[in-house]
Design an enzyme around this catalytic site. Sequence first.
Site, mmCIF file in Angstrom:
data_model
loop_
_atom_site.group_PDB
_atom_site.id
_atom_site.type_symbol
_atom_site.label_atom_id
_atom_site.label_comp_id
_atom_site.label_asym_id
_atom_site.label_seq_id
_atom_site.Cartn_x
_atom_site.Cartn_y
_atom_site.Cartn_z
ATOM 1 N N ASP A 93 0.817 -1.212 0.000
ATOM 2 C CA ASP A 93 0.000 0.000 0.000
ATOM 3 C C ASP A 93 0.854 1.266 0.000
ATOM 4 O O ASP A 93 0.361 2.352 0.305
ATOM 5 C CB ASP A 93 -0.912 0.026 1.237
ATOM 6 C CG ASP A 93 -2.161 -0.832 1.074
ATOM 7 O OD1 ASP A 93 -2.371 -1.370 -0.023
ATOM 8 O OD2 ASP A 93 -2.924 -0.954 2.052
ATOM 9 N N ASP A 148 4.799 -9.003 9.322
ATOM 10 C CA ASP A 148 5.023 -7.573 9.139
ATOM 11 C C ASP A 148 6.438 -7.354 8.613
ATOM 12 O O ASP A 148 7.275 -8.252 8.640
ATOM 13 C CB ASP A 148 4.840 -6.836 10.466
ATOM 14 C CG ASP A 148 3.362 -6.667 10.839
ATOM 15 O OD1 ASP A 148 2.503 -6.916 9.967
ATOM 16 O OD2 ASP A 148 3.076 -6.300 11.997
ATOM 17 N N ASP A 150 9.096 -5.939 9.610
ATOM 18 C CA ASP A 150 10.292 -6.010 10.455
ATOM 19 C C ASP A 150 10.548 -7.401 11.023
ATOM 20 O O ASP A 150 11.407 -7.553 11.895
ATOM 21 C CB ASP A 150 10.187 -4.994 11.596
ATOM 22 C CG ASP A 150 8.876 -5.104 12.359
ATOM 23 O OD1 ASP A 150 7.893 -5.573 11.784
ATOM 24 O OD2 ASP A 150 8.838 -4.699 13.544
ATOM 25 N N ASP A 241 -6.233 -7.685 14.268
ATOM 26 C CA ASP A 241 -5.828 -9.033 14.663
ATOM 27 C C ASP A 241 -6.598 -9.517 15.894
ATOM 28 O O ASP A 241 -7.072 -10.654 15.939
ATOM 29 C CB ASP A 241 -4.315 -9.069 14.929
ATOM 30 C CG ASP A 241 -3.815 -7.901 15.767
ATOM 31 O OD1 ASP A 241 -4.639 -7.081 16.223
ATOM 32 O OD2 ASP A 241 -2.592 -7.798 15.968
#
Length: 496
Positions: A93, A148, A150, A241
Site C-alpha cells: 500500500d 510484518d 520487520d 488481529d
Amino acid sequence: MILETLIIVVYTIALLLILMYALAQLNLLINYLAAKKKKDTSEVFDFSNPEEIPFVTIQLPVYNEMYVMERLLDNIALMDYPKDKLEIQVLDDSTDETVITTAEHVEKLKKTGLDIEHIRRTDRSGFKAGALKEGLKIAKGEYIAIFDADFLPQPNWLKLTIPYFKDEQIGVVQTRWGHINRNYSILTKIQAFALDAHFTLEQVGRNSKGHFINFNGTAGVWRKTCILDAGNWEGDTLTEDLDLSYRAQLKNWKFKYLEDVETPAELPVVISAARSQQFRWNKGGAENFRKMMWRVLTSKNISPKTKLHGLLHLLNSTMFLNVFLVAILSIPMLYIKNEYAHLRFYFYFMSFFVLSTIIFFVCYWIMYREIYGAGFKNFFNYVFLFFTFFSIAMGFSLHNSIAVIEGHMGKRSEFIRTPKFNISTLKDTWKGNKYLRKKVSMNVIFEGALMLYFGFGLYLAFVIGDQGGDFGLFPFHLMLFVGFGYVFFQSLTSKV
C-alpha cells in the site's frame, strides 16, 4: 468533604481494578507453570509424505518500508518449503518510491522460480485489514502466514507451524516474537521485557486452559476457512488481529500457541515510533472491548471463567487509565491522609494494595527466569529491569490513557503504522529516518508538567504532616517522576 470523598472513591476503585488484573495475572502464572509440565501430544502433518504438505500463502502487508523492504524480501525468499506449494503476496500500500524498488526486487526473486506477486490497491481503505482481505480474495493457499515488514522468520518456520493444522479445529498457529535489537537501549530493553511477559505468561497461561488468546498481527498462520467463517478481516478497529481472533474463537475455532518457535523482529528504537505503536495497540484494545464485550458475555459456547479472562484481556489497555488515575490522585490523597485523622484505618487498609506490585514482581520474575535462567546476577538485572519498566510504563500512562478513552468513546482515527529502522547494533543510527514525525505534540508538554507534578510529590514527602514527613508514597512518586521525565526528554530529543 464532597471532593475528598470523590477522590477517595475513584482512587479506591482504580486500585481495586489493578488488584483484580494482578490476580488474573497470578492465575495465568499458575496455568503457565502447569502447562510447562505437560507434553505436547498434538497430532501433526507428516511432512515426509508429500501428499500431506498443504499449499501455503505468505502475506506481507507493507506500507512505505524503505529501510527494511529488501531485508524482508530476501529473508522470505529463503523459506524452506516446496516451491510448488508456496505463494508469496507482497501487499504493498506504499505511497513513496519504495513502490518501484519493491516491484523490481519482486521481479528479481520471481526469476529464481519463486511464486511471488506484487499486489497494489487503488486505495488504502481498511488499512492493513483491507490489504489482507484484498490478498485473501486471490490467495491460493489453504493456510495464510502473515509477517510484518520487520519480522525475520527462520527458513524452517513453516515446517514448524503448518503441521499443527492436522487438527481440523485449529484455526490459528501463533509463534513467540523474538527481538533482534533487544539490547540497543533502555527503550528496547523495556519493550522486550513487556512483550516477553505477554508471549510467555499470558499467551501460554490463557491458551493452556482454553481461554481466548489473540493472533498478534504477525508471525502466525491462519486457516483460510477460519478467516472466512469468522467474517473475514474488518478495518473498524486499530487492532484487526485482536478483533478477528475473538470472532474466530467465539465460533469455536481453536488457537495453537507455540512458545518454543521464536520469530525474530525489530523493536522500535525511537520513542516516537514506540508511542505510535502503543497508541494503536491501546486504542485498538479499547475499541475491541466495545465491539466484543456483549458477544463474549452472551456467548453460550464458553465458560464463565473464560468469559472473565476474555473481558480482562480486552481491558488490558484500560489498566493504563487506572494507573494514571491512581498516580494523579496520589498527591491529593497525601493531603487527605494528613488532614483527616479519622481516616487512618482506611489508609492502613489501602497499604494492602501493595500486594498488586508483589504479584507483578513474582509473575514477571518467573517469566524472566524461564528465558534467562536463575542466579543472583540475573535476579539483580531483573530487579533493575522490573522497576525501570514500570517507571517508563507509568510515564506512558497519559499518552496511553488518551488512546484508551478515545477507543471507549468510539472516536475513529487512522491506522498509523510504526516506522521501521533496520537497526540492530549500537553503531546503527535512527537519525535521518524519513518517516519520523518532526513536531512536538501537546501531550509531550503535559508529560513534562506531570514530571514536575510528581517532583512536587517527592518534596511533599519531606514537609507534610506533623511527624516530620510522610514517605509512604515516596517510591511511587519517584518512579512516576523518573518515568514521565524519561518520556518527556526522550520525546524532545527524538522530535516527535
